[in-house]
Design an enzyme around this catalytic site. Sequence first.
Site, PDB file in Angstrom:
ATOM      1  CD  GLU A 139      34.307  42.522  35.805  1.00 51.85           C
ATOM      2  OE1 GLU A 139      35.362  42.574  36.450  1.00 51.85           O
ATOM      3  OE2 GLU A 139      33.243  42.113  36.247  1.00 51.85           O
ATOM      4  NE  ARG A 165      39.479  43.265  35.500  1.00 49.29           N
ATOM      5  CZ  ARG A 165      40.278  44.162  36.003  1.00 49.29           C
ATOM      6  NH1 ARG A 165      40.521  45.268  35.327  1.00 49.29           N
ATOM      7  NH2 ARG A 165      40.865  43.994  37.173  1.00 49.29           N
ATOM      8  CG  ASN A 188      34.219  38.514  38.041  1.00 53.61           C
ATOM      9  OD1 ASN A 188      35.152  38.863  38.754  1.00 53.61           O
ATOM     10  ND2 ASN A 188      33.542  39.360  37.275  1.00 53.61           N
ATOM     11  CD  GLU A 231      41.600  34.350  42.631  1.00 58.63           C
ATOM     12  OE1 GLU A 231      41.158  34.166  41.475  1.00 58.63           O
ATOM     13  OE2 GLU A 231      40.899  34.769  43.578  1.00 58.63           O
ATOM     14  CE  LYS A 233      43.416  40.696  37.279  1.00 59.68           C
ATOM     15  NZ  LYS A 233      42.871  40.790  38.595  1.00 59.68           N
ATOM     16  NE  ARG A 271      37.754  66.551  43.115  1.00 64.08           N
ATOM     17  CZ  ARG A 271      37.819  67.805  43.537  1.00 64.08           C
ATOM     18  NH1 ARG A 271      38.927  68.493  43.395  1.00 64.08           N
ATOM     19  NH2 ARG A 271      36.777  68.374  44.083  1.00 64.08           N
ATOM     20  CE  LYS A 276      37.341  43.867  38.447  1.00 57.11           C
ATOM     21  NZ  LYS A 276      36.628  42.583  38.557  1.00 57.11           N
ATOM     22  CG  HIS A 335      39.849  35.522  48.033  1.00 61.68           C
ATOM     23  ND1 HIS A 335      38.595  36.047  47.862  1.00 61.68           N
ATOM     24  CD2 HIS A 335      40.375  35.408  46.776  1.00 61.68           C
ATOM     25  CE1 HIS A 335      38.365  36.252  46.577  1.00 61.68           C
ATOM     26  NE2 HIS A 335      39.433  35.867  45.899  1.00 61.68           N
ATOM     27  CG  HIS A 373      33.344  37.323  46.241  1.00 62.95           C
ATOM     28  ND1 HIS A 373      33.301  38.318  45.289  1.00 62.95           N
ATOM     29  CD2 HIS A 373      34.643  37.175  46.554  1.00 62.95           C
ATOM     30  CE1 HIS A 373      34.531  38.724  45.037  1.00 62.95           C
ATOM     31  NE2 HIS A 373      35.360  38.047  45.781  1.00 62.95           N
ATOM     32  CG  HIS A 418      35.892  35.327  42.189  1.00 61.00           C
ATOM     33  ND1 HIS A 418      36.589  34.366  41.501  1.00 61.00           N
ATOM     34  CD2 HIS A 418      36.818  36.015  42.902  1.00 61.00           C
ATOM     35  CE1 HIS A 418      37.881  34.478  41.778  1.00 61.00           C
ATOM     36  NE2 HIS A 418      38.046  35.471  42.638  1.00 61.00           N
TER      37      HIS A 418
HETATM   38  N1  GLY Z   1      39.921  39.610  40.248  1.00 60.64           N
HETATM   39  C1  GLY Z   1      39.170  39.758  39.078  1.00 60.64           C
HETATM   40  C2  GLY Z   1      39.557  40.947  38.253  1.00 60.64           C
HETATM   41  O1  GLY Z   1      40.524  41.607  38.564  1.00 60.64           O
HETATM   42  O2  GLY Z   1      38.898  41.279  37.317  1.00 60.64           O
END
Ligand code: GLY
Length: 354
Positions: free
Chosen positions: A226, A230, A234, A182, A216, A118, A140, A256, A241, A237
């Site tokens: 998010e 936040r 993206n 990025e 960031k 956990r 994330k 990437h 992606h 992306h």
């Molecule tokens: N890579 C986007 C974020 O961490 O929200």
Amino acid sequence: MELHPVLSGLISELLPDILNSLKPSKVFILVDEHTEEHCLPVLTKVYSLRPKSPYLSDLSEDQIITFPAGELHKTLQTVSDVWSLLIEQKADRHALVINLGGGVVTDLGGYAAGCYKRGIRFLHIPTTVLGMVDAALGGKTGIDHAGIKNSVGLFRMPEVVLTDVQFLTTLPARELRSGMAEMYKHALIHDRAHWDELKLKPELTATLITKSQQVKLEIVKKDPYEQGIRAALNFGHSVGHAIESLLLETNAPLLHGEAIAVGMICEAYLSERLCGLAKEAVLDIEKTLLDVYGHTSLTGKQKENIVSLVANDKKNLRGTIRMSLLHEIGTPALSIQVKDTEINEAVERYLALG
Ligand code: GLY
């Protein structure tokens, strides 16, 4: 959820103090085959040279967990192998996982540690530009599943992120360039002056990395889960992606950041179409990113599949496609509804730039 600290400097100075303060029952170091070869020796040296403490006794082989490098291995199977090893080594709830690597290692390692018993503690030592300015920051974690990038994961903060730019000297130029995508993104969503600075193609320094990290961290601090701002991170992306996933199993996969650069060009077009981004800004973004990343061709079939992959994105809402776009360079536009036909137009426009 409290944002983690980020410490920058020499790993030989940062790591011993952190271990002495976290007092783990046992430390496990997660690496892929590349970071095992190029970066692990730096950590092994810290363990062998520092005055010994209960937390810096010699590293043994069974504390190192290695998996094959590359996005193709960011899977539940790899996570399951990590869990099996932790169980075999009797890792208890006070154990600590150090994720030493790029975005694949930190995403997957954070997820594996975040679920094991956990949740046990973990820290990240990113070894790529992308890891330092983006993937390792902000909690994330996750894996790719059923062909969809990052479709399974958790929000879980590392104890700390340790940034040591010496690791970047082991990277090929293509990797460095990919990670910088990025940084361009951070500038586009948050800081017009930083965009102008990056356009001059400056040498990549610790100061520039810190500046990008600050963008960031500032955003994640306001919105860790998010729910709002936040999502600006993206930008590029949704389409990026999709393109990354499509090319992943071909003989010409994109890194990437390279895929995100294509995504940012397509989404700049959509920003003009839907959010009032000035034409001049679109041309500026296209020129700057094409100069750095070149142009990628797509087959007709790949082009057709982009829309269905974008439709699977986590950012979508009640069956509608949502994207984070730009009002201006430096000002994001959140949760903008985009139609299939508009995505196709954006991809057509990109392909015509080649
Ligand atoms: N890579 C986007 C974020 O961490 O929200």
